[in-house]
Design a protein around this motif. Structure first.
Motif, PDB file in Angstrom:
ATOM      1  N   GLY A  56       0.886  -1.255   0.275  1.00 62.05           N
ATOM      2  CA  GLY A  56       0.108  -0.366   0.325  1.00 62.05           C
ATOM      3  C   GLY A  56       0.426   1.346  -0.174  1.00 62.05           C
ATOM      4  N   THR A  57       0.422   2.064   0.527  1.00 65.37           N
ATOM      5  CA  THR A  57       1.645   3.718   1.098  1.00 65.37           C
ATOM      6  C   THR A  57       2.747   3.004   1.158  1.00 65.37           C
ATOM      7  OG1 THR A  57      -0.677   4.449   1.717  1.00 65.37           O
ATOM      8  CG2 THR A  57       1.359   5.436   2.676  1.00 65.37           C
ATOM      9  N   SER A  58       3.209   2.160   1.996  1.00 62.18           N
ATOM     10  CA  SER A  58       4.210   1.539   2.129  1.00 62.18           C
ATOM     11  C   SER A  58       5.228   1.089   0.718  1.00 62.18           C
ATOM     12  CB  SER A  58       4.595   1.122   3.379  1.00 62.18           C
ATOM     13  OG  SER A  58       4.233   1.323   4.832  1.00 62.18           O
ATOM     14  N   PHE A  59       4.367   0.540   0.101  1.00 68.33           N
ATOM     15  CA  PHE A  59       5.088   0.301  -1.137  1.00 68.33           C
ATOM     16  C   PHE A  59       5.566   1.245  -1.985  1.00 68.33           C
ATOM     17  CE2 PHE A  59       6.361  -1.290  -4.684  1.00 68.33           C
ATOM     18  CZ  PHE A  59       5.226  -1.006  -6.008  1.00 68.33           C
ATOM     19  N   ILE A 104       9.748  -1.860   5.207  1.00 68.27           N
ATOM     20  CA  ILE A 104       8.686  -1.547   5.403  1.00 68.27           C
ATOM     21  C   ILE A 104       7.591  -1.045   5.314  1.00 68.27           C
ATOM     22  CG2 ILE A 104       7.742   1.788   4.672  1.00 68.27           C
ATOM     23  CD1 ILE A 104       9.869   1.590   2.635  1.00 68.27           C
ATOM     24  N   SER A 105       7.169  -1.112   7.050  1.00 66.42           N
ATOM     25  CA  SER A 105       5.364  -1.061   7.377  1.00 66.42           C
ATOM     26  C   SER A 105       5.134  -0.433   8.595  1.00 66.42           C
ATOM     27  CB  SER A 105       5.495  -2.887   8.160  1.00 66.42           C
ATOM     28  OG  SER A 105       4.238  -2.880   8.722  1.00 66.42           O
ATOM     29  N   ARG A 106       4.482   0.823   8.760  1.00 70.53           N
ATOM     30  CA  ARG A 106       4.279   1.419  10.280  1.00 70.53           C
ATOM     31  C   ARG A 106       4.274   0.436  10.963  1.00 70.53           C
ATOM     32  NH1 ARG A 106      -0.978   5.019   9.738  1.00 70.53           N
ATOM     33  NH2 ARG A 106      -2.011   2.632   9.232  1.00 70.53           N
ATOM     34  N   SER A 107       2.610  -0.418  10.851  1.00 75.50           N
ATOM     35  CA  SER A 107       2.010  -0.951  12.228  1.00 75.50           C
ATOM     36  C   SER A 107       3.456  -1.873  12.098  1.00 75.50           C
ATOM     37  CB  SER A 107       1.265  -1.608  11.527  1.00 75.50           C
ATOM     38  OG  SER A 107       1.580  -2.113  10.925  1.00 75.50           O
ATOM     39  N   GLY A 108       4.748  -2.651  11.823  1.00 83.13           N
ATOM     40  CA  GLY A 108       5.031  -3.547  11.659  1.00 83.13           C
ATOM     41  C   GLY A 108       4.508  -4.661  11.731  1.00 83.13           C
ATOM     42  N   ARG A 109       3.023  -4.831  11.786  1.00 81.87           N
ATOM     43  CA  ARG A 109       2.483  -6.028  11.449  1.00 81.87           C
ATOM     44  C   ARG A 109       1.472  -6.685  10.426  1.00 81.87           C
ATOM     45  NH1 ARG A 109      -2.509  -4.760  14.556  1.00 81.87           N
ATOM     46  NH2 ARG A 109      -3.069  -6.510  14.475  1.00 81.87           N
ATOM     47  N   THR A 110       2.313  -5.656   8.849  1.00 75.65           N
ATOM     48  CA  THR A 110       1.418  -6.470   7.791  1.00 75.65           C
ATOM     49  C   THR A 110       1.564  -7.446   7.473  1.00 75.65           C
ATOM     50  OG1 THR A 110       1.427  -4.134   7.303  1.00 75.65           O
ATOM     51  CG2 THR A 110       1.339  -6.171   5.632  1.00 75.65           C
ATOM     52  N   SER A 111       0.752  -8.381   7.768  1.00 75.18           N
ATOM     53  CA  SER A 111       1.136 -10.046   7.762  1.00 75.18           C
ATOM     54  C   SER A 111       2.645 -10.272   5.561  1.00 75.18           C
ATOM     55  CB  SER A 111      -0.327 -11.123   7.036  1.00 75.18           C
ATOM     56  OG  SER A 111      -0.899 -11.192   8.520  1.00 75.18           O
ATOM     57  N   VAL A 158      -5.733   5.952   7.447  1.00 76.84           N
ATOM     58  CA  VAL A 158      -4.098   6.336   6.398  1.00 76.84           C
ATOM     59  C   VAL A 158      -2.888   6.989   7.048  1.00 76.84           C
ATOM     60  CG1 VAL A 158      -6.752   7.335   4.422  1.00 76.84           C
ATOM     61  CG2 VAL A 158      -5.583   8.901   6.541  1.00 76.84           C
ATOM     62  N   MET A 159      -2.162   6.630   6.369  1.00 78.20           N
ATOM     63  CA  MET A 159      -0.414   6.975   6.314  1.00 78.20           C
ATOM     64  C   MET A 159      -0.425   8.293   5.673  1.00 78.20           C
ATOM     65  SD  MET A 159       1.317   3.637   5.790  1.00 78.20           S
ATOM     66  CE  MET A 159       3.003   3.732   6.076  1.00 78.20           C
ATOM     67  N   THR A 160      -0.013   9.342   6.457  1.00 72.89           N
ATOM     68  CA  THR A 160       0.592  11.116   6.241  1.00 72.89           C
ATOM     69  C   THR A 160       2.199  11.092   5.601  1.00 72.89           C
ATOM     70  OG1 THR A 160      -1.055  12.001   7.599  1.00 72.89           O
ATOM     71  CG2 THR A 160      -2.128  11.817   5.683  1.00 72.89           C
ATOM     72  N   THR A 237      -8.197   8.178  -2.915  1.00 73.27           N
ATOM     73  CA  THR A 237      -8.806   7.134  -3.083  1.00 73.27           C
ATOM     74  C   THR A 237      -9.626   6.849  -1.580  1.00 73.27           C
ATOM     75  OG1 THR A 237      -8.170   6.643  -5.148  1.00 73.27           O
ATOM     76  CG2 THR A 237      -9.147   4.728  -3.763  1.00 73.27           C
ATOM     77  N   GLU A 238      -8.196   6.924  -0.966  1.00 74.22           N
ATOM     78  CA  GLU A 238      -9.010   6.322   0.820  1.00 74.22           C
ATOM     79  C   GLU A 238      -9.398   6.763   1.332  1.00 74.22           C
ATOM     80  OE1 GLU A 238      -4.532   5.786   2.231  1.00 74.22           O
ATOM     81  OE2 GLU A 238      -4.653   3.401   1.779  1.00 74.22           O
ATOM     82  N   MET A 239      -9.402   8.713   0.998  1.00 72.59           N
ATOM     83  CA  MET A 239      -9.705   9.256   1.840  1.00 72.59           C
ATOM     84  C   MET A 239     -11.550   9.961   1.880  1.00 72.59           C
ATOM     85  SD  MET A 239      -7.077  11.840   3.948  1.00 72.59           S
ATOM     86  CE  MET A 239      -6.397  11.721   3.023  1.00 72.59           C
ATOM     87  N   GLY A 352      -9.178  -1.032   6.907  1.00 75.51           N
ATOM     88  CA  GLY A 352      -7.850  -0.664   8.697  1.00 75.51           C
ATOM     89  C   GLY A 352      -7.120  -0.684   8.420  1.00 75.51           C
ATOM     90  N   ARG A 353      -6.810  -0.501   9.068  1.00 73.33           N
ATOM     91  CA  ARG A 353      -4.993   0.252   9.379  1.00 73.33           C
ATOM     92  C   ARG A 353      -3.915  -0.872   9.371  1.00 73.33           C
ATOM     93  NH1 ARG A 353      -2.093   1.448  13.234  1.00 73.33           N
ATOM     94  NH2 ARG A 353      -1.135   4.211  13.595  1.00 73.33           N
ATOM     95  N   VAL A 354      -4.289  -2.040   9.278  1.00 76.93           N
ATOM     96  CA  VAL A 354      -3.459  -3.442   8.767  1.00 76.93           C
ATOM     97  C   VAL A 354      -3.812  -4.580   7.847  1.00 76.93           C
ATOM     98  CG1 VAL A 354      -1.772  -4.345   9.733  1.00 76.93           C
ATOM     99  CG2 VAL A 354      -2.640  -2.442  11.461  1.00 76.93           C
TER     100      VAL A 354
HETATM  101  C1  F1P Z   1       0.653  -0.850   4.772  1.00 78.09           C
HETATM  102  C2  F1P Z   1      -0.952  -0.751   4.647  1.00 78.09           C
HETATM  103  C3  F1P Z   1      -1.144   0.968   4.141  1.00 78.09           C
HETATM  104  C4  F1P Z   1      -2.716   1.662   3.910  1.00 78.09           C
HETATM  105  C5  F1P Z   1      -4.035   1.059   5.413  1.00 78.09           C
HETATM  106  C6  F1P Z   1      -3.103  -0.574   5.321  1.00 78.09           C
HETATM  107  O1  F1P Z   1       0.534  -0.742   6.096  1.00 78.09           O
HETATM  108  O2  F1P Z   1      -1.403  -0.892   3.308  1.00 78.09           O
HETATM  109  O3  F1P Z   1      -0.632   1.506   3.421  1.00 78.09           O
HETATM  110  O4  F1P Z   1      -2.901   2.725   4.873  1.00 78.09           O
HETATM  111  O5  F1P Z   1      -3.351   0.967   6.921  1.00 78.09           O
HETATM  112  O6  F1P Z   1      -2.298  -1.114   5.261  1.00 78.09           O
HETATM  113  P1  F1P Z   1       2.205  -1.027   6.777  1.00 78.09           P
HETATM  114  O7  F1P Z   1       2.520  -2.280   6.350  1.00 78.09           O
HETATM  115  O8  F1P Z   1       2.902   0.295   7.332  1.00 78.09           O
HETATM  116  O9  F1P Z   1       1.506  -0.854   8.668  1.00 78.09           O
END
Ligand code: F1P
Length: 358
Positions: A56-59, A104-111, A158-160, A237-239, A352-354
């Protein structure tokens, strides 16, 4: 200023967008004391090629980081969505000598991001650097090194500011690994330039959105700015659940321009390297009747006359430093468009956030 009780006033998404200049300063300062950042810096010289991975945004962050890396270091750098690495690993040429993985992963949890980290590290025995906004994340466990920018994490879906701050951290890693600064920090310069403009930009965008309704959104950019166009399209698109498409600016002539009409909102990210050629496309689309937004560092007089909305940063920094601040007006455009269409960007539809997979 929004009326009291307006969702705008209480929105954490808007507050996070507006907090970016200060958060850039904070995260850049924190980096200097990050042991992992210093280790990554020391190891960077020995790496031959870089593979940035995200979802997503992290890509799109990975794509922007890869382009910045090559421009700053001269090294080969690529970006792939985590899913591509998992489904088509042979396309990623993982046997490349001295290849460094960056997940790269904001949450550090994306599968998918976690599975990609494990694939690189455990199956291909590649060095892996993670960057996230959470302390003690699952990504930290899957990578050799982890940079955690906790000060820029968000409440929002959403990631900003997480997008721009992690991008600037990776740009700093690339810049610091090749040149010694002359003392004047380009990070402070863009933070200062944005800080003096962002409230005015927010007001201009809010009133622009109030006066216009668009059927579709086009984002145009070349070179290292193209990932910014992709991220900008995702934001609106997201917002606001709007249809948005990114294109390479000059590619837009080769067919996609057929959609241009007054209800088409075209945003041009104008590079310094390609400004003349990119501005020609802008003028052509204006003549086709499109509504034109331009984001640039410095505008010519003809550009000022041709735009319906213009954002100039006016910062004396290397071109790759413009990627992060250039996305900010489009984050605001996505936010205010969502509010106008009756959505709540703090709780985007269907999202969802993740993304956690079974
Ligand atoms: C990656 C992501 C975000 C998207 C949404 C779902 O999250 O695709 O880019 O906006 O929050 O998850 P992350 O791996 O950076 O936490």
């Amino acid at each position: 200023m929004p009326a009291s009780g307006s969702p705008v006033r209480s929105s954490h998404t808007l507050a996070e967008i507006l907090s970016q200049p200060e958060k850039w300063r904070l995260s850049q300062q924190a980096l200097l004391h990050h042991a992992a950042f210093q280790s990554a810096l020391a190891q960077a010289a020995g790496r031959g090629e870089w593979l940035f991975v995200g979802c997503g945004t992290s890509f799109y962050l990975a794509e922007a980081a890869a382009a910045s890396w090559t421009l700053l270091t001269g090294q080969r750098a690529r970006a792939v969505p985590a899913s591509e690495l998992l489904l088509f690993p042979r396309l990623a040429l993982l046997r490349t000598p001295h290849l460094q993985g960056v997940i790269i992963s904001r949450s550090g949890r994306t599968s998918e991001a976690l599975r990609a980290a494990e694939l690189l590290s455990r199956e291909h025995h590649l060095p892996t650097l993670g960057i996230t906004c959470v302390e003690d994340s699952e990504l930290a466990k899957a990578c050799d090194l982890i940079i955690s920018l906790c000060e820029v994490d968000e409440k929002s879906m959403v990631m900003t500011r997480s997008f721009t701050s992690m991008l600037l951290a990776l740009v700093h890693l690339a810049a610091a690994s090749v040149v010694t600064g002359d003392g004047s920090s380009p990070f402070e310069k863009i933070a200062a330039a944005l800080s003096s403009r962002i409230e005015g930009w927010n007001d201009h965008i809010e009133s622009f959105v109030a006066k216009h309704s668009f059927e579709d959104y086009i984002y145009l950019a070349q070179g290292p700015f193209f990932p910014i166009a992709r991220e900008a399209a995702l934001k609106v698109t997201e917002m606001s659940c709007s249809y948005a498409q990114p294109y390479h600016t000059l590619e837009f002539r080769h067919g996609p321009k057929s959609v241009v009409a007054p209800q088409t909102c075209l945003t041009f990210f104008l590079s310094e390297s390609g400004m003349p050629a990119e501005s020609e496309v802008l003028l052509e689309m204006k003549e086709l009747g499109g509504t034109i937004i331009a984001v640039c560092n410095r505008a010519s007089d003809s550009l000022r006359r041709s735009c319906d909305l213009l954002f100039e940063l006016q910062a004396d920094v290397p071109e790759v430093m413009l990627l992060a601040p250039f996305v900010v007006p489009t984050q605001l455009l996505g936010f205010h468009t969502g509010i106008k269409k009756g959505f709540n960007p703090d709780e985007p539809k269907n999202l969802g956030r993740v993304v956690i997979l079974d």
